[in-house]
Write a protein that holds these residues in place. Sequence first.
Motif, PDB file in Angstrom:
ATOM      1  N   LEU A   2      47.958  -9.979  -8.705  1.00  0.00           N
ATOM      2  CA  LEU A   2      47.387  -9.928  -9.963  1.00  0.00           C
ATOM      3  C   LEU A   2      46.915  -8.626 -10.387  1.00  0.00           C
ATOM      4  CD1 LEU A   2      44.920 -12.849 -10.605  1.00  0.00           C
ATOM      5  CD2 LEU A   2      47.187 -12.525 -11.659  1.00  0.00           C
ATOM      6  N   SER A   3      47.113  -7.693  -9.416  1.00  0.00           N
ATOM      7  CA  SER A   3      46.945  -6.284  -9.808  1.00  0.00           C
ATOM      8  C   SER A   3      48.247  -5.350  -9.772  1.00  0.00           C
ATOM      9  CB  SER A   3      46.302  -5.517  -8.391  1.00  0.00           C
ATOM     10  OG  SER A   3      45.140  -6.004  -8.371  1.00  0.00           O
ATOM     11  N   GLY A   4      49.365  -6.256  -9.773  1.00  0.00           N
ATOM     12  CA  GLY A   4      50.728  -5.739 -10.099  1.00  0.00           C
ATOM     13  C   GLY A   4      51.429  -5.308  -8.839  1.00  0.00           C
ATOM     14  N   ALA A  37      46.146  -8.936  -5.050  1.00  0.00           N
ATOM     15  CA  ALA A  37      47.342  -7.701  -5.085  1.00  0.00           C
ATOM     16  C   ALA A  37      48.262  -8.228  -6.327  1.00  0.00           C
ATOM     17  CB  ALA A  37      47.995  -7.517  -3.678  1.00  0.00           C
TER      18      ALA A  37
END
Lengths: 395, 506
Positions: free
Chosen positions: A281-283, A279
């Motif tokens: 790393l997905s911004g 999550a």
Amino acid sequence: MILKDFRAVIRNNIREYGMYIALVVIMGIFTIATDGVFISSRNIANLLNQTGYIAVLAIGMTLVIVIRQIDLSVGFLSGFLGALAAIAMTSWGFPAWAAILAALAMGTLAGLLTGFFVAQVGIPSFVASLAGWLIYRGALLLATLKKGTIIVPDDAFNAIGNGYIPDIFPAETSFLPELHKLTLLLGLLAIVWFIFQSLRDRKNRVAYGFEVLPADMFILKLVFISVILSLITWVVAGYNGMSWTLAIVLVVVLAYHFITTKTVLGRHIYAVGGNPEAAELSGVSVKKITFWVFGSMGMLCGLSGILFTSRLQSATTTAGTLFELDAIAAAYIGGVSAAGGIGKVTGSLMGAIVYMSLTSGMNLLGTDISLQYIIRGAVLVAAVVFDVTTRKAKS
Amino acid sequence: MIAPILEMRNITKTFPGVRALSEVSFSVAKGEIHCLVGENGAGKSTLMKVLSGVYPHGDYSGDILLEAQSQKFRNIADSEHAGIGIIYQELALVPDMTVYDNILLGHELKSGLTVNLNETIKQATEMLAKVRLQLNPSTKVRDLGVGKQQLVEIAKALCRDIKILILDEPTAALNEDDCDNLLDILRGLKRDGVTSIMISHKLKEVIHIADTVTVLRDGQTVCTLDASRGEVSEGVLIKHMVGREIDDVFPKRKKKISDEVVMQVRDWTVYSHGLGRTLLSDVNFDVHKGEIVGFAGLMGSGRTELAHSLFGNPDGYRLNGEIKIEGKVSKFTEPRNAIDAGIAYASEDRKKNGLILIQDVKQNVTLANLKALATRGVVDANGEAKVAEEYRTALSIKTPSINQKVLNLSGGNQQKVSIAKWLFVKPKLLILDEPTRGIDVGAKYEIYTLMNKLVDQGMSIIMISSELPEILGMSDRIYIVSSGRITGELPIAEATQEKIMQLATS
């Protein structure tokens, strides 16, 4: 043919329907054991009102557990905020609405503070909220030090925990004289809305070529749930109608259900619970989500405190004792996964109702309190075992 | 022909809706190294899980014969007791325990009620000698590199008096030196009479070490090849694995690189508080529009740390230096900032920090850009389904539906979902960290084709990879990273495996 479909549908959705079946079984047993007293309108109304302050905590706790955290401070925080509202009204001359807002705002702040220690400082939530448990317990004792029990004289405030929504139709009509007409109307609207939503959802799924229930099963499900809703409405309407507590809980559940299933915030909460690294790393800011969830938990503690204080019409030195564990138990019974990322707020509401039904039923039967705890413990374990095994079987 | 030590006959295993293995037969001779190859989803791991009792007897149909005795394993303990040791891809060591404790974990040597520490250390040391690992057995596993950890795992298995050692992609995470070492050790064990079964995607090493190779495809045995008769070659293996010949592993593309610089990094220095050391120093590089830039280097050279530090620094390093995106100096304090600036990063370990396995394809694809689908914070469910369907078709993600949990997809398809997520943010620069690790030949080809299409449309790609052929086959320009520094830059025309290895080890 229908029977075969029925079996397949039940088997495939046993996890989802399990709790509803359990609730029906529990209610059935108590109804028989108490010669129908359990299912009486009066008892059900009481049961729902008692469930209120645990249910709102369980809803907040659902999100806390979904993001892989825990909050032990909610019980005494709720007790303390209830006392704060009582003091605001009796000593500081706050009107009821201002006292309520103050409790909600203070609760949110307290939740954000826990969130700060968890998200920003990196303390395990178990420890941070255990500290909160101690601190708010002390604060509650301090707040009720002078008077012991603070009696709340405000009628409007006390109505939240004891009052019922007014009826728009005069009570003396010849049509269904014993029943609360506005409650019936709301129940009817709920059923219509439910059917409308289900149809729309099904149409959408068909349009996308997704799997749907066979038509006969779909109709059966609609009929079944409509009948259940009608029964609940009928029973509730039979005793003063819908209480303010029930109305508040329903609004909270609907709001949280909407947030968790339809909004970006909700999706981010479940993403953080499912895999925090992915999550991030997905911004998705894990920090921000943690603040949100603990803040909401704190606010719901304020609400729970108000509901409880209003129900007792007073704040006591022991208010909120063990609420946190009841809320956690309700969430787990409601199917929240301890591993994070899975759990519905509607499930937790059902969990709270199952849990309080047990208490209420056993009280009616005069079951000894020692035995009550043991049975509640056994039900908690059974619910989680059921959840874990059905989850395994499915994957 | 030596009598088989192990025979698996007509093994069939089904999962809800999928037949993972159908009538697979498999026979291993005593003392040989038997390699099992096949595309992802061919059923290799499932077959080994049947053998090691992960799927208990009754969960599958067929017979397992170990030394001509029929076996009915109820669990892993049963298979272990019978002499089957399995080492999974994800290592099963406890990082904060010592090497000797790990080796004897579950088989503790007791004297009375307590663990006999001296005997434990003695036995662990003997096992370490067998795998030729020279280290103090009191070292914590956490302090070892992946290569050594892998050897500790083997030592642990050897400790259990095994007849057959199963290794599931033992070299996937190893650099070349560690790989060679591991293969040497397997040969040594063979001389000691241990039979090994190895699953691997690296065909070169299979050719190098295997006595016999069995190829699986779509849950069925395709053939068993004997290396001593010269039946094994890369071409033959690939042909049997995919059921077709792949002439060209790397698809061709027309180069459309412009002079426009998309990303410029200057004097980039990264310090980790947690590790207490500098991970990268004075890194300088440029990426042009429409270019694939390869970052080569050994495991642990700092490539992944470089990507993380550029991508909003989720690990909280202390950074120095400058990033320019299309000429504009940029500072990213969290991944969100980097994403908003047009950078996407598909991480190296898709299970650990790439995907949310318990959520479905649709939710994973849209996660990084939900805002684009939302009005006032409410997600448009229909729009989301449409987007997910589009990417499913565009990337040919093989899944029964976009509502399928990512958990249930094969490695290659998971990787496609991970890439789809980043394509949906419409980035200018896509950083792919080990984009084809652990996925099969066919899926690799599809991912390469996709990369070509993306740069053709004007996207830029940074590809971090440990596989030299991939670096050489796909990149337009190569930077070589070694010990936290860029030790060289090679245009593709001048690059060779030897040059890269030399720079990577300098």
